[in-house]
Design a protein around this motif. Structure first.
Motif: not given
Length: 315
Positions: A116, A166, A277, A283, A296, A299-300, A302-304
């Motif tokens: 992750f 996160r 990130y 990565n 940021d 995609d990073i 709003k991923k969850e």
């Protein structure tokens, strides 16, 4: 006839302050009760004030007229709920039992994504220098460093905002200690900290907040980049920084056993080496003594997110 009921709770948890994995007695975060029903079943339930997930270890010292095992590892996620229902083997007779219980923070052996990608714990564009935090249990208490031990400290030039790496739920906040008069101590357990539980059961522990700066509350959902507080100096000669570890509950071995002490204990938690990130690398596994710039991407961030959260962000 039902035996007398005995209950005892011991809370074990890990402290990640560049310190050791510790075992401490605390006020009860969770209470277990039971009800004997008219059909002679026995229902065990729990209540807790902590918003985080716990694993409950229920041990039966004596159990008759029932086929359940003598030890149960059970999950307690909500503020209250059911744990276990004992059913009598002979429905004409009651169940005889006595028990103890213990609880520990976290979901036991969660399925988490080791790859992750997190963001750095600071505002976009902020430069941080990274160092490894050693396991002081090995130095001061004779314990062996966990094989997967990974704890970082992120330094900034001046006091700066600490952000969530996160999405998660704030499950513990401790803002108890003054930080304005940092001394020359190499290590102190008196640090302001918080724990954020992620959806996959991992726990992000942040340590080293400036007293009075913490901007979130227990039970609050935070997102990547949410401001958590301000970092602080650990001593008069250091730059401001925040300590971060990502861990998970991997074992309940020995919980509730007499004679288990700081000196003979093993870490009940496993450690994750996070992928980050950063500006220039989408990565990255961080290298110590290197400087990184926080970055940021949509995609990073709003991923969850849930669909509802996405709609709210678009408005």
């Amino acid at each position: 006839m039902m035996k007398h009921h005995f209950s005892a709770l011991v809370l074990f948890f890990s402290i990640f302050c560049g310190t050791t994995t510790n075992i401490n007695a605390q006020e009860r975060p969770l209470k277990v009760t039971y009800t004997v029903n008219s059909d002679k079943t026995v229902a065990f339930e729990y209540e807790k004030t902590d918003p985080g997930s716990y694993t409950v270890i229920l041990k039966f010292r004596q159990l008759s007229n029932c086929s359940e095992s003598d030890e149960q590892e059970l999950s307690a996620v909500h503020y209250s709920g059911s744990l276990l229902t004992l059913k009598p083997t002979d429905k004409e007779r009651g169940i005889g039992f006595s028990y103890t219980y213990a609880s520990i923070r976290g979901k036991l052996r969660p399925k988490y994504d080791a790859d992750f990608i997190y963001i750095l714990p600071c505002k976009k564009g902020t430069k941080v220098k990274v160092s490894d935090v050693g396991f002081l249990g090995a130095k001061y208490f004779g314990n062996t460093t966990p094989e997967d031990w990974k704890v970082y400290k992120f330094y900034t030039q001046t006091e700066d905002t600490v952000t969530a790496v996160r999405k998660g739920i704030v499950v513990s906040v401790k803002d108890l200690y003054e930080t304005g008069d940092a001394n020359n101590a190499v290590y102190s357990s008196k640090v302001n900290e918080m724990i954020i539980e992620h959806a996959d059961g991992t726990l992000a522990t942040y340590k080293g907040f400036k007293h009075g700066s913490i901007a979130v509350k227990e039970g609050q959902t935070v997102f990547p980049g949410t401001a958590l507080g301000i970092n602080s100096q650990s001593n008069a000669n250091s730059k401001p920084g925040i300590i971060l570890s990502v861990s998970y509950l991997k074992s309940t071995e020995g919980i509730g056993l007499e004679g288990k002490t700081l000196q003979n204990s093993k870490s009940l938690y496993g450690f994750v080496t996070p992928h980050f990130y950063t500006d220039g690398n989408a990565n990255e596994v961080l290298a110590v003594k290197q400087e990184y710039t926080a970055a940021d991407s949509p995609d990073i961030l709003k991923k969850e997110f849930t669909k509802k959260e996405l709609k709210q962000r678009i408005k």
